[in-house]
Design an enzyme around this catalytic site. Structure first.
Site, PDB file in Angstrom:
ATOM      1  N   TYR A 211       0.834  -1.200   0.000  1.00 16.55           N
ATOM      2  CA  TYR A 211       0.000   0.000   0.000  1.00 16.55           C
ATOM      3  C   TYR A 211       0.873   1.255   0.000  1.00 16.55           C
ATOM      4  O   TYR A 211       1.550   1.562   0.980  1.00 16.55           O
ATOM      5  CB  TYR A 211      -0.933   0.012   1.202  1.00 16.55           C
ATOM      6  CG  TYR A 211      -1.849  -1.185   1.309  1.00 16.55           C
ATOM      7  CD1 TYR A 211      -2.134  -1.991   0.208  1.00 16.55           C
ATOM      8  CD2 TYR A 211      -2.435  -1.529   2.522  1.00 16.55           C
ATOM      9  CE1 TYR A 211      -2.973  -3.083   0.311  1.00 16.55           C
ATOM     10  CE2 TYR A 211      -3.284  -2.616   2.637  1.00 16.55           C
ATOM     11  CZ  TYR A 211      -3.541  -3.395   1.533  1.00 16.55           C
ATOM     12  OH  TYR A 211      -4.377  -4.482   1.653  1.00 16.55           O
TER      13      TYR A 211
ATOM     14  N   HIS B 115       0.370 -11.883   1.163  1.00 20.55           N
ATOM     15  CA  HIS B 115      -0.610 -11.045   0.473  1.00 20.55           C
ATOM     16  C   HIS B 115      -1.173 -11.724  -0.777  1.00 20.55           C
ATOM     17  O   HIS B 115      -2.358 -11.603  -1.079  1.00 20.55           O
ATOM     18  CB  HIS B 115       0.061  -9.719   0.098  1.00 20.55           C
ATOM     19  CG  HIS B 115      -0.894  -8.594  -0.106  1.00 20.55           C
ATOM     20  ND1 HIS B 115      -0.508  -7.275  -0.048  1.00 20.55           N
ATOM     21  CD2 HIS B 115      -2.220  -8.560  -0.365  1.00 20.55           C
ATOM     22  CE1 HIS B 115      -1.548  -6.489  -0.257  1.00 20.55           C
ATOM     23  NE2 HIS B 115      -2.603  -7.245  -0.459  1.00 20.55           N
TER      24      HIS B 115
ATOM     25  N   SER C 209     -13.128  -5.325   1.495  1.00 24.36           N
ATOM     26  CA  SER C 209     -14.118  -4.712   0.588  1.00 24.36           C
ATOM     27  C   SER C 209     -15.540  -5.189   0.897  1.00 24.36           C
ATOM     28  O   SER C 209     -16.299  -5.538  -0.017  1.00 24.36           O
ATOM     29  CB  SER C 209     -13.766  -4.983  -0.873  1.00 24.36           C
ATOM     30  OG  SER C 209     -12.552  -4.362  -1.213  1.00 24.36           O
TER      31      SER C 209
ATOM     32  N   LEU D 218     -18.008  -3.486   1.621  1.00 21.18           N
ATOM     33  CA  LEU D 218     -18.980  -2.514   1.118  1.00 21.18           C
ATOM     34  C   LEU D 218     -18.901  -2.369  -0.401  1.00 21.18           C
ATOM     35  O   LEU D 218     -19.288  -1.348  -0.962  1.00 21.18           O
ATOM     36  CB  LEU D 218     -18.768  -1.162   1.799  1.00 21.18           C
ATOM     37  CG  LEU D 218     -19.001  -1.187   3.317  1.00 21.18           C
ATOM     38  CD1 LEU D 218     -18.684   0.160   3.931  1.00 21.18           C
ATOM     39  CD2 LEU D 218     -20.427  -1.609   3.647  1.00 21.18           C
TER      40      LEU D 218
ATOM     41  N   ARG E 110     -16.514  -1.998  -2.667  1.00 20.47           N
ATOM     42  CA  ARG E 110     -15.696  -0.919  -3.236  1.00 20.47           C
ATOM     43  C   ARG E 110     -16.424   0.415  -3.204  1.00 20.47           C
ATOM     44  O   ARG E 110     -16.253   1.262  -4.075  1.00 20.47           O
ATOM     45  CB  ARG E 110     -15.297  -1.243  -4.677  1.00 20.47           C
ATOM     46  CG  ARG E 110     -14.686  -2.622  -4.886  1.00 20.47           C
ATOM     47  CD  ARG E 110     -13.239  -2.665  -4.496  1.00 20.47           C
ATOM     48  NE  ARG E 110     -12.645  -3.990  -4.729  1.00 20.47           N
ATOM     49  CZ  ARG E 110     -11.367  -4.279  -4.495  1.00 20.47           C
ATOM     50  NH1 ARG E 110     -10.558  -3.356  -4.035  1.00 20.47           N
ATOM     51  NH2 ARG E 110     -10.898  -5.487  -4.717  1.00 20.47           N
TER      52      ARG E 110
END
Length: 342
Positions: free
Chosen positions: A65, A131, A210, A212, A214
């Protein structure tokens, strides 16, 4: 339809390996990565500190990130609250020369962990995920290197991200896996093809990122043509002109259902996710303090089963339009596919 009862009898805390956390945590990715220009450092700091004040204890970041920037942000802002939080990060997918690279080799994992510890300003990471599965490296080798980090006292518990039930079982045979982080929401049902059951059986937390959709299942769904350059949703089929209008129509049905139940759309979507099992943890991300508080409101809500069931019928793997990623990205991911959309 039955009304929601705001009686403080919401979802119970969840186990995350050796830790107990609320059923809703905070994904920190969009403070540095993937959704266009990040917020200012001051706004990001305010969001993180408000989360601590509001009782969030589970914070999730990754080396990828912002190519390290998110770990640096989380480390700087939350260092003074380290004993109050469960800190999760990820290895196996990083930025190299400005490009995203999947690399699960043991030597890379060891180096990434040391870099993460420095950026996070801590001597131990509570939960460390692989990841992405590196298809060139057996998962046993990657997890074996991560297990060495546990032995060395650099990591407390191990996790995997975006893998199948079969890969989870292979990894779990090498070292106990505390958490599996896969995308899971009303419009992404892949865990129901295997990992939801496997995590329950193995005593592994299923951390739903995620939840929601995106940002679609909020009070401000994205307008794809207006998304900034660099926003990953620009390349996601569900947001293109062929599919998005149909998905917005389903969202409108859900919004009506939520309104009839006396609840916001985002809390309804989160309540549905955490209702999928006592081992399921929702991990929404946000840049808005208001949305943060709305997301956390689900912890005090008892949403009736008939409302949750109705939501699950309105939007699922058969009614969503478009796959969650393009084919090139799907080829990198080890999770089961499901429904007509993949």
């Amino acid at each position: 339809m039955s009304a929601v009862t705001p009686a403080g009898a919401g979802p119970a805390p969840r186990r995350l390996g050796p830790f107990e956390v609320p059923a809703v945590g905070l994904g920190c990715m969009n403070l540095s990565h993937a959704y266009g220009a990040p917020p200012t450092p001051e706004a990001a700091e305010r969001l993180l500190l408000t989360a601590v004040e509001e009782g969030v204890t589970h914070f999730d970041t990754a080396a990828l990130y912002g190519f390290g920037a998110n770990e640096e942000l989380v480390g700087r802002v939350l260092a003074g609250h380290r004993d109050r939080i469960v800190l999760a990060s990820k290895c196996g997918m990083t930025g190299v020369d400005g490009k995203r690279v999947i690399d699960g080799r043991p030597e890379t994992i060891r180096r990434t962990a040391d870099e993460a510890l420095a950026r996070l300003r801590t001597d131990v990471i509570d939960l460390y995920y692989l990841h992405r599965l590196d298809r060139k490296v057996p998962v046993e080798e990657s997890v074996g290197a991560m297990a060495e980090l546990v032995t060395a006292g650099k990591v407390r518990a191990l996790g995997l991200s975006e893998v199948s039930a079969a890969t989870l079982r292979r990894a779990h045979a090498v070292h106990p896996i505390a958490a599996l982080q896969n995308e899971y929401s009303l419009w992404t049902r892949n865990p129901e093809e295997g990992t939801l059951a496997a995590t329950r059986e193995l005593g592994v937390a299923l951390v739903a990122f995620s939840p929601l959709a995106r940002g679609v299942l909020t009070d401000a769904p994205p307008d794809p043509p207006a998304l900034p350059t660099g926003d990953i949703r620009r390349g996601m089929p569900r947001f293109d002109a062929r599919h998005y209008p149909a998905n917005l129509a389903r969202r409108a049905e859900l919004a009506k259902l939520a309104e009839e139940a006396g609840i916001g759309l985002a809390p309804l979507a989160l309540a549905w996710v955490v209702s999928r099992g006592p081992h399921v943890v929702a991990l929404p991300g946000t840049r808005s303090v208001g949305h943060l508080r709305e997301n956390l409101s689900v912890l005090a809500l008892d949403v009736p089963r008939d409302v949750l069931d109705a939501a699950g019928r309105v939007l699922d793997a058969t009614t969503v339009h478009g796959p969650r990623y393009n084919e090139a990205t799907l080829a990198e991911i080890d999770t089961e596919r499901c429904g007509r959309a993949g």
